[in-house]
Design a protein around this motif. Sequence first.
Motif, PDB file in Angstrom:
ATOM      1  N   GLU A   1       0.844  -1.190   0.000  1.00  0.00           N
ATOM      2  CA  GLU A   1       0.000   0.000   0.000  1.00  0.00           C
ATOM      3  C   GLU A   1       0.886   1.249   0.000  1.00  0.00           C
ATOM      4  O   GLU A   1       1.887   1.319   0.698  1.00  0.00           O
ATOM      5  CB  GLU A   1      -0.951  -0.012   1.190  1.00  0.00           C
ATOM      6  N   THR A   2       0.459   2.236  -0.770  1.00  0.00           N
ATOM      7  CA  THR A   2       1.322   3.356  -1.100  1.00  0.00           C
ATOM      8  C   THR A   2       0.563   4.661  -1.008  1.00  0.00           C
ATOM      9  O   THR A   2      -0.622   4.726  -1.339  1.00  0.00           O
ATOM     10  CB  THR A   2       1.869   3.195  -2.535  1.00  0.00           C
ATOM     11  N   LYS A   3       1.249   5.705  -0.574  1.00  0.00           N
ATOM     12  CA  LYS A   3       0.651   7.043  -0.602  1.00  0.00           C
ATOM     13  C   LYS A   3       1.603   7.991  -1.322  1.00  0.00           C
ATOM     14  O   LYS A   3       2.826   7.833  -1.296  1.00  0.00           O
ATOM     15  CB  LYS A   3       0.348   7.545   0.815  1.00  0.00           C
ATOM     16  N   CYS A   4       1.027   8.961  -1.966  1.00  0.00           N
ATOM     17  CA  CYS A   4       1.815  10.023  -2.588  1.00  0.00           C
ATOM     18  C   CYS A   4       1.245  11.358  -2.147  1.00  0.00           C
ATOM     19  O   CYS A   4       0.045  11.599  -2.302  1.00  0.00           O
ATOM     20  CB  CYS A   4       1.788   9.919  -4.111  1.00  0.00           C
ATOM     21  N   THR A   5       2.065  12.199  -1.583  1.00  0.00           N
ATOM     22  CA  THR A   5       1.648  13.513  -1.133  1.00  0.00           C
ATOM     23  C   THR A   5       2.225  14.558  -2.080  1.00  0.00           C
ATOM     24  O   THR A   5       3.438  14.662  -2.243  1.00  0.00           O
ATOM     25  CB  THR A   5       2.135  13.795   0.299  1.00  0.00           C
ATOM     26  N   TYR A   6       1.342  15.337  -2.713  1.00  0.00           N
ATOM     27  CA  TYR A   6       1.764  16.403  -3.612  1.00  0.00           C
ATOM     28  C   TYR A   6       1.845  17.719  -2.844  1.00  0.00           C
ATOM     29  O   TYR A   6       0.919  18.090  -2.139  1.00  0.00           O
ATOM     30  CB  TYR A   6       0.768  16.574  -4.765  1.00  0.00           C
ATOM     31  N   GLY A   7       2.936  18.415  -3.028  1.00  0.00           N
ATOM     32  CA  GLY A   7       3.115  19.735  -2.440  1.00  0.00           C
ATOM     33  C   GLY A   7       4.121  20.489  -3.280  1.00  0.00           C
ATOM     34  O   GLY A   7       4.079  20.440  -4.504  1.00  0.00           O
ATOM     35  N   THR A   8       5.046  21.181  -2.634  1.00  0.00           N
ATOM     36  CA  THR A   8       6.148  21.802  -3.366  1.00  0.00           C
ATOM     37  C   THR A   8       6.884  20.740  -4.172  1.00  0.00           C
ATOM     38  O   THR A   8       7.261  20.946  -5.323  1.00  0.00           O
ATOM     39  CB  THR A   8       7.103  22.503  -2.391  1.00  0.00           C
ATOM     40  N   GLY A   9       7.110  19.597  -3.542  1.00  0.00           N
ATOM     41  CA  GLY A   9       7.601  18.402  -4.221  1.00  0.00           C
ATOM     42  C   GLY A   9       6.541  17.324  -4.089  1.00  0.00           C
ATOM     43  O   GLY A   9       5.403  17.594  -3.698  1.00  0.00           O
ATOM     44  N   ALA A  10       6.885  16.099  -4.411  1.00  0.00           N
ATOM     45  CA  ALA A  10       5.972  14.969  -4.229  1.00  0.00           C
ATOM     46  C   ALA A  10       6.739  13.855  -3.533  1.00  0.00           C
ATOM     47  O   ALA A  10       7.896  13.590  -3.875  1.00  0.00           O
ATOM     48  CB  ALA A  10       5.420  14.480  -5.561  1.00  0.00           C
ATOM     49  N   PHE A  11       6.092  13.218  -2.555  1.00  0.00           N
ATOM     50  CA  PHE A  11       6.784  12.238  -1.733  1.00  0.00           C
ATOM     51  C   PHE A  11       5.961  10.954  -1.680  1.00  0.00           C
ATOM     52  O   PHE A  11       4.800  10.967  -1.293  1.00  0.00           O
ATOM     53  CB  PHE A  11       7.018  12.796  -0.323  1.00  0.00           C
ATOM     54  N   VAL A  12       6.607   9.880  -2.095  1.00  0.00           N
ATOM     55  CA  VAL A  12       5.951   8.572  -2.193  1.00  0.00           C
ATOM     56  C   VAL A  12       6.538   7.654  -1.136  1.00  0.00           C
ATOM     57  O   VAL A  12       7.758   7.545  -1.003  1.00  0.00           O
ATOM     58  CB  VAL A  12       6.158   7.957  -3.593  1.00  0.00           C
ATOM     59  N   LEU A  13       5.671   7.012  -0.367  1.00  0.00           N
ATOM     60  CA  LEU A  13       6.080   5.967   0.566  1.00  0.00           C
ATOM     61  C   LEU A  13       5.227   4.739   0.312  1.00  0.00           C
ATOM     62  O   LEU A  13       4.005   4.853   0.154  1.00  0.00           O
ATOM     63  CB  LEU A  13       5.928   6.400   2.031  1.00  0.00           C
ATOM     64  N   SER A  14       5.868   3.583   0.261  1.00  0.00           N
ATOM     65  CA  SER A  14       5.180   2.317   0.021  1.00  0.00           C
ATOM     66  C   SER A  14       5.563   1.346   1.122  1.00  0.00           C
ATOM     67  O   SER A  14       6.750   1.109   1.363  1.00  0.00           O
ATOM     68  CB  SER A  14       5.567   1.755  -1.353  1.00  0.00           C
ATOM     69  N   VAL A  15       4.569   0.798   1.815  1.00  0.00           N
ATOM     70  CA  VAL A  15       4.827  -0.133   2.911  1.00  0.00           C
ATOM     71  C   VAL A  15       5.508  -1.378   2.355  1.00  0.00           C
ATOM     72  O   VAL A  15       5.050  -1.972   1.372  1.00  0.00           O
ATOM     73  CB  VAL A  15       3.526  -0.521   3.634  1.00  0.00           C
ATOM     74  N   ALA A  16       6.622  -1.786   2.977  1.00  0.00           N
ATOM     75  CA  ALA A  16       7.399  -2.934   2.509  1.00  0.00           C
ATOM     76  C   ALA A  16       7.059  -4.179   3.311  1.00  0.00           C
ATOM     77  O   ALA A  16       6.545  -4.099   4.435  1.00  0.00           O
ATOM     78  CB  ALA A  16       8.893  -2.636   2.616  1.00  0.00           C
ATOM     79  N   ARG A  17       7.353  -5.316   2.736  1.00  0.00           N
ATOM     80  CA  ARG A  17       7.197  -6.590   3.431  1.00  0.00           C
ATOM     81  C   ARG A  17       8.549  -6.950   4.031  1.00  0.00           C
ATOM     82  O   ARG A  17       9.458  -7.378   3.332  1.00  0.00           O
ATOM     83  CB  ARG A  17       6.720  -7.675   2.467  1.00  0.00           C
ATOM     84  N   GLY A  18       8.690  -6.733   5.336  1.00  0.00           N
ATOM     85  CA  GLY A  18       9.976  -6.958   5.986  1.00  0.00           C
ATOM     86  C   GLY A  18      10.967  -5.868   5.623  1.00  0.00           C
ATOM     87  O   GLY A  18      10.596  -4.776   5.181  1.00  0.00           O
ATOM     88  N   LEU A  19      12.240  -6.148   5.784  1.00  0.00           N
ATOM     89  CA  LEU A  19      13.292  -5.196   5.442  1.00  0.00           C
ATOM     90  C   LEU A  19      13.645  -5.371   3.973  1.00  0.00           C
ATOM     91  O   LEU A  19      14.197  -6.400   3.577  1.00  0.00           O
ATOM     92  CB  LEU A  19      14.533  -5.429   6.313  1.00  0.00           C
ATOM     93  N   PRO A  20      13.316  -4.373   3.124  1.00  0.00           N
ATOM     94  CA  PRO A  20      13.562  -4.537   1.690  1.00  0.00           C
ATOM     95  C   PRO A  20      15.050  -4.493   1.359  1.00  0.00           C
ATOM     96  O   PRO A  20      15.852  -3.931   2.102  1.00  0.00           O
ATOM     97  CB  PRO A  20      12.825  -3.340   1.074  1.00  0.00           C
ATOM     98  N   LYS A  21      15.380  -5.085   0.229  1.00  0.00           N
ATOM     99  CA  LYS A  21      16.764  -5.070  -0.212  1.00  0.00           C
ATOM    100  C   LYS A  21      17.167  -3.651  -0.608  1.00  0.00           C
ATOM    101  O   LYS A  21      16.378  -2.891  -1.161  1.00  0.00           O
ATOM    102  CB  LYS A  21      16.949  -6.008  -1.404  1.00  0.00           C
ATOM    103  N   ARG A  22      18.398  -3.320  -0.329  1.00  0.00           N
ATOM    104  CA  ARG A  22      18.905  -1.997  -0.650  1.00  0.00           C
ATOM    105  C   ARG A  22      19.137  -1.873  -2.148  1.00  0.00           C
ATOM    106  O   ARG A  22      19.704  -2.768  -2.777  1.00  0.00           O
ATOM    107  CB  ARG A  22      20.211  -1.744   0.100  1.00  0.00           C
TER     108      ARG A  22
END
Length: 265
Positions: A54-75
């Motif tokens: 599940e993911t959210k994107c917040t639009y403002g001066t910039g745009a910031f996307v965060l997506s919930v990961a399953r466990g610790l994702p690979k770098r």
Amino acid sequence: ELCTLFMVPRACLARVMASAGDFGTSRAAGWPLRAVLGDQQAALFGHGCIEPGETKCTYGTGAFVLSVARGLPKRTAEALTTVAWRLGNATTYAREGSVLVCGAAMQWLRDSLGLLPHADRAEAMARSVPDAGGVVFVPAFAGLGTPWWDASARGLLIGLTRGTTPAHIVRATLEAMALQVDDVLRSCWRHRAPGSPSMATATCRRNPAPRTCCRRSAATAVGTNCMSTVGPPRMVSCSNCRPVYSARPWCARHCSRRRRLGPFA
């Protein structure tokens, strides 16, 4: 290692605690402090994004996307890995990406070029033409963020002809916002686990074109408040497809699926 590098005694740093807990009380009013979250992490929780994918994107001066990961994702070299929140001994991680210039491009059109009388007029101007007329705008005023990470990149406005109007440039700017976010989403979702659900929500105060049909205002405050109760927000009533306080960014009763928003959906 960082403390050693910068010669900072670890005793000077605050104790690491879970996102929801007892952080004391405020000196002024004596209010209990029960949650501490970063800005974008709080917005992620406030939008009800709690399941992997599940993911959210917040639009403002910039745009910031965060997506919930399953466990610790690979770098990876594309998207960042961040701690979304920690409840008890369980840590939830997220993939994070940033668009450095988004709404700021609209401000530039309005204040520097005078092509846009007011930010609220952006959608109407963009819809007044069938397409951008071949105009392509890359608003790399401060470089490019996710997934390119190129601080030396500069803005680009090409495809201009004698037939180009302010409406074409405004539409190209809106398309640039969407295309940059698409780059971020692809980088965040590329390494997700198979079968993870995909859901994107957004808030954009001045211009409704890039957002979904249901808007959550002050998601950061909502998320922090919900975290202080050690649990996700609950579904209650909604008005005109806009939930007052819910566990999802749309009301299950009225908005089980998003409505299309024409060419900007």
